[in-house]
Every structure is written in C-alpha cells, then in structure tokens.
Design a protein around this motif. Structure first.
Motif, mmCIF file in Angstrom:
data_model
loop_
_atom_site.group_PDB
_atom_site.id
_atom_site.type_symbol
_atom_site.label_atom_id
_atom_site.label_comp_id
_atom_site.label_asym_id
_atom_site.label_seq_id
_atom_site.Cartn_x
_atom_site.Cartn_y
_atom_site.Cartn_z
ATOM 1 N N LEU A 16 5.884 6.609 5.557
ATOM 2 C CA LEU A 16 5.599 7.293 4.296
ATOM 3 C C LEU A 16 5.804 6.355 3.114
ATOM 4 C CD1 LEU A 16 4.875 9.890 2.813
ATOM 5 C CD2 LEU A 16 7.309 10.503 2.832
ATOM 6 N N LYS A 17 6.855 5.553 3.162
ATOM 7 C CA LYS A 17 7.132 4.607 2.074
ATOM 8 C C LYS A 17 5.974 3.615 1.911
ATOM 9 C CE LYS A 17 10.617 1.291 0.472
ATOM 10 N NZ LYS A 17 9.780 0.094 0.334
ATOM 11 N N LEU A 18 5.502 3.065 3.024
ATOM 12 C CA LEU A 18 4.387 2.119 2.954
ATOM 13 C C LEU A 18 3.147 2.770 2.349
ATOM 14 C CD1 LEU A 18 4.676 0.291 6.396
ATOM 15 C CD2 LEU A 18 5.112 -0.690 4.143
ATOM 16 N N LEU A 19 2.903 4.030 2.715
ATOM 17 C CA LEU A 19 1.708 4.716 2.236
ATOM 18 C C LEU A 19 1.803 5.080 0.758
ATOM 19 C CD1 LEU A 19 0.939 7.083 5.261
ATOM 20 C CD2 LEU A 19 -0.206 4.942 4.659
ATOM 21 N N ILE A 20 2.944 5.632 0.324
ATOM 22 C CA ILE A 20 3.015 6.080 -1.066
ATOM 23 C C ILE A 20 3.197 4.911 -2.031
ATOM 24 C CG2 ILE A 20 3.827 8.371 -0.446
ATOM 25 C CD1 ILE A 20 6.587 7.645 -1.289
ATOM 26 N N GLU A 21 3.686 3.773 -1.537
ATOM 27 C CA GLU A 21 3.745 2.592 -2.398
ATOM 28 C C GLU A 21 2.337 2.051 -2.657
ATOM 29 O OE1 GLU A 21 6.264 1.449 -4.009
ATOM 30 O OE2 GLU A 21 7.796 2.727 -3.107
ATOM 31 N N ASN B 73 -3.259 6.400 -2.800
ATOM 32 C CA ASN B 73 -4.705 6.448 -3.047
ATOM 33 C C ASN B 73 -5.446 5.210 -2.535
ATOM 34 O OD1 ASN B 73 -4.430 8.973 -4.344
ATOM 35 N ND2 ASN B 73 -3.962 7.957 -6.280
ATOM 36 N N LYS B 74 -4.746 4.341 -1.811
ATOM 37 C CA LYS B 74 -5.378 3.175 -1.214
ATOM 38 C C LYS B 74 -5.177 3.226 0.303
ATOM 39 C CE LYS B 74 -4.504 0.160 -5.214
ATOM 40 N NZ LYS B 74 -3.839 -1.092 -5.659
ATOM 41 N N ILE B 75 -6.169 2.762 1.023
ATOM 42 C CA ILE B 75 -6.068 2.763 2.481
ATOM 43 C C ILE B 75 -5.119 1.668 2.935
ATOM 44 C CG2 ILE B 75 -7.316 2.443 4.656
ATOM 45 C CD1 ILE B 75 -9.826 3.482 3.228
ATOM 46 N N VAL B 76 -4.150 2.058 3.764
ATOM 47 C CA VAL B 76 -3.258 1.090 4.413
ATOM 48 C C VAL B 76 -3.747 0.960 5.850
ATOM 49 C CG1 VAL B 76 -0.892 0.522 5.064
ATOM 50 C CG2 VAL B 76 -1.337 1.768 2.931
ATOM 51 N N SER B 77 -4.108 -0.229 6.237
ATOM 52 C CA SER B 77 -4.713 -0.422 7.558
ATOM 53 C C SER B 77 -3.727 -0.155 8.683
ATOM 54 C CB SER B 77 -5.259 -1.851 7.697
ATOM 55 O OG SER B 77 -4.193 -2.783 7.789
ATOM 56 N N PHE C 117 -1.839 15.730 2.435
ATOM 57 C CA PHE C 117 -1.939 14.588 1.536
ATOM 58 C C PHE C 117 -1.834 13.248 2.265
ATOM 59 C CE2 PHE C 117 -0.317 18.049 -1.204
ATOM 60 C CZ PHE C 117 -1.406 18.129 -2.061
ATOM 61 N N ILE C 118 -1.583 13.284 3.578
ATOM 62 C CA ILE C 118 -1.672 12.078 4.401
ATOM 63 C C ILE C 118 -3.003 12.154 5.125
ATOM 64 C CG2 ILE C 118 -0.671 10.707 6.264
ATOM 65 C CD1 ILE C 118 1.061 10.805 3.789
ATOM 66 N N GLU C 119 -3.942 11.346 4.697
ATOM 67 C CA GLU C 119 -5.311 11.440 5.208
ATOM 68 C C GLU C 119 -5.645 10.280 6.136
ATOM 69 O OE1 GLU C 119 -9.328 11.010 2.822
ATOM 70 O OE2 GLU C 119 -8.510 13.028 2.544
ATOM 71 N N THR C 120 -6.326 10.608 7.228
ATOM 72 C CA THR C 120 -6.773 9.588 8.180
ATOM 73 C C THR C 120 -8.150 9.077 7.775
ATOM 74 O OG1 THR C 120 -5.571 10.656 9.997
ATOM 75 C CG2 THR C 120 -7.334 9.114 10.597
ATOM 76 N N GLY D 194 -11.127 4.574 11.790
ATOM 77 C CA GLY D 194 -11.490 3.183 11.961
ATOM 78 C C GLY D 194 -10.909 2.248 10.923
ATOM 79 N N GLN D 195 -10.134 2.802 9.970
ATOM 80 C CA GLN D 195 -9.578 1.965 8.905
ATOM 81 C C GLN D 195 -8.063 2.055 8.830
ATOM 82 O OE1 GLN D 195 -12.042 2.072 5.109
ATOM 83 N NE2 GLN D 195 -12.895 3.870 6.146
ATOM 84 N N GLY D 196 -7.540 3.261 8.663
ATOM 85 C CA GLY D 196 -6.096 3.415 8.534
ATOM 86 C C GLY D 196 -5.741 4.759 7.940
ATOM 87 N N TYR D 197 -4.757 4.763 7.047
ATOM 88 C CA TYR D 197 -4.279 6.011 6.456
ATOM 89 C C TYR D 197 -4.084 5.826 4.955
ATOM 90 C CZ TYR D 197 -3.214 7.005 11.338
ATOM 91 O OH TYR D 197 -3.306 7.183 12.698
ATOM 92 N N VAL D 198 -4.136 6.965 4.235
ATOM 93 C CA VAL D 198 -3.941 6.904 2.799
ATOM 94 C C VAL D 198 -3.083 8.096 2.365
ATOM 95 C CG1 VAL D 198 -6.106 8.148 2.393
ATOM 96 C CG2 VAL D 198 -5.092 6.817 0.539
ATOM 97 N N ALA D 199 -2.151 7.825 1.457
ATOM 98 C CA ALA D 199 -1.349 8.891 0.847
ATOM 99 C C ALA D 199 -2.009 9.252 -0.475
ATOM 100 C CB ALA D 199 0.086 8.426 0.623
#
Length: 229
Positions: A161-166, A169-173, A212-215, A218-223
């Motif tokens: 969660l920390k990696l995503l919310i930091e 709105n951007k995709i984290v692979s 609010f955690i969206e898949t 083929g790319q990753g996840y975004v908060a």
C-alpha cells in the motif's frame, strides 16, 4: 539481535538451521510442546517466525491463523510440500514468504534478511502518517483508519500500500513491486504478488477502500484518489 521462532519438528533439521542462523547472529528458539505453540510464541515474542506445514497435533496453517489473530510478526513457511495451493494458502493466511524444502541455506538467509530489513527499517522514516482517500494510513502501526473504522494490515500488505500511495494515480509495475518486496525474485512466483494484493484489497473493502486499488492488466497496480473516480 533478532529473535526467530523456528516451528520445526524434525530435530536434525531444526538443529542444523538453528546452528546456521546462530552463525549469522540470530537468536533462534524452538517449540517445547507442539500442542502449546502459542504459549512459546507469547514467551519468546519473536521478531520473525519460520514454520513448517506438517507438524504434530496441528499443521502450520492452523498456527499461522492463531499467530495472525494476535500479531503481525513476519512469517516464513518452510515446507517440503510443493503443491501451488500450499503457497497460495500460506499467503492468504498472512505469511510473508514460502521456502520449499530442500532449499539452499543462502536462499533462506536472503529471505530472512530482506524481510527483517523491510519490516524493521522502513517504519523508522520521519513520516509515519499519510492521508489517502480520506483515510489516515499509519505506516508505523500498519493500520488504515477512516470514518468506517480501522483495518490492521500485515507488514507485506502495508508495504504494498505504501508503494502504491506514494505513487498515487500512477501505475506501479508488477516487477517493481516484486523487486521491492522480495530481494531475489527468482524464487517468487508471479501469483505470490497477486495473492498479496488481493488480500490487501479485501482488507480495505472492510472500510470501503478496496475499489481504490485498481489492477491494470499486464502492467501493474494503481492507488487512485477518491476525487479521480
């Protein structure tokens, strides 16, 4: 010195692992009675638990459930069972990693070191609190709180969660998440990350934040932030 609780009923293997871990300055404890694992856990107060699946009395999954009901201490499963469902089950129960027997000891040490660094170092950052979607995310307490309540996360779940919310709105692979969570991704299946993210999302659903955690296939996840939906 970190305290490790090794829940392993094979005495020769227990002794071998303990001796090797002692060489790395870890303080290793065993189980005196396999029907009273939680008593030993409470007395030792370990920094990390290593647990076999096949044990006398009750299996490792049972004791993982019991430990998780009382603590978010990191847990590594160590087992000769190689069915994929065993790994999935361990992750669903809140384990941080899974090592299959027979294993190279350097792999076990690498996983232990990676988890201890992640769990006991990242929470020393100056900023412990983060606001996300109207919720207070407490990195130090591994909790997320909003007007619907509070959910407690495991160390892995909070780290994701920390990696995503930091990077909201951007995709984290997926590769970045795997490399950040596990130092050597050669020993991690892609499904392990999926299980961890799904478990995080399920916990957040209890306070209305799971969506609010969206898949991104083929790319990753975004908060996502609430106002962007």
């Amino acid at each position: 010195m970190f305290k490790l609780l090794l829940i392993e009923d094979d005495l020769s293997l227990f002794t071998e692992i303990k001796d090797r871990l002692n060489q790395w300055s870890y303080d290793v404890y065993g189980i005196s009675d396999f029907s009273r694992v939680m008593q030993d856990f409470s007395e030792v107060k370990p920094d990390l638990v290593i647990i076999d699946i096949q044990l006398p009395k009750f299996d490792g999954f049972h004791w993982c459930r019991m430990i998780r009901s009382h603590s978010n201490v990191p847990i590594i499963f160590l087992s000769s069972r190689d069915h994929p469902t065993d790994m999935v089950m361990s992750m669903q129960l809140g384990a941080d990693d899974f090592v299959q027997k027979p294993f190279h000891f350097d792999v076990l040490i690498a996983k232990i070191q990676a988890i201890l660094r992640r769990v006991y170092n990242y929470s020393t950052e100056q900023v412990h609190l983060k606001t996300w979607c109207g919720a207070a995310v407490d990195y130090e307490r591994n909790s997320v709180t909003n007007d619907q309540g509070t959910v407690e996360l495991t160390k892995n779940e909070m780290f994701i969660l920390k990696l995503l919310i930091e990077q909201k709105n951007k995709i984290v692979s997926r590769d970045k998440l795997i490399n950040s969570l596990w130092d050597d991704k050669r020993f991690i299946s892609d499904n392990t990350l999926t299980v961890n993210v799904n478990r995080l999302r399920k916990r957040l659903e209890d306070i209305g934040l799971g969506r609010f955690i969206e898949t991104k296939v083929g790319q990753g996840y975004v908060a996502l932030e609430e106002e962007t939906l």
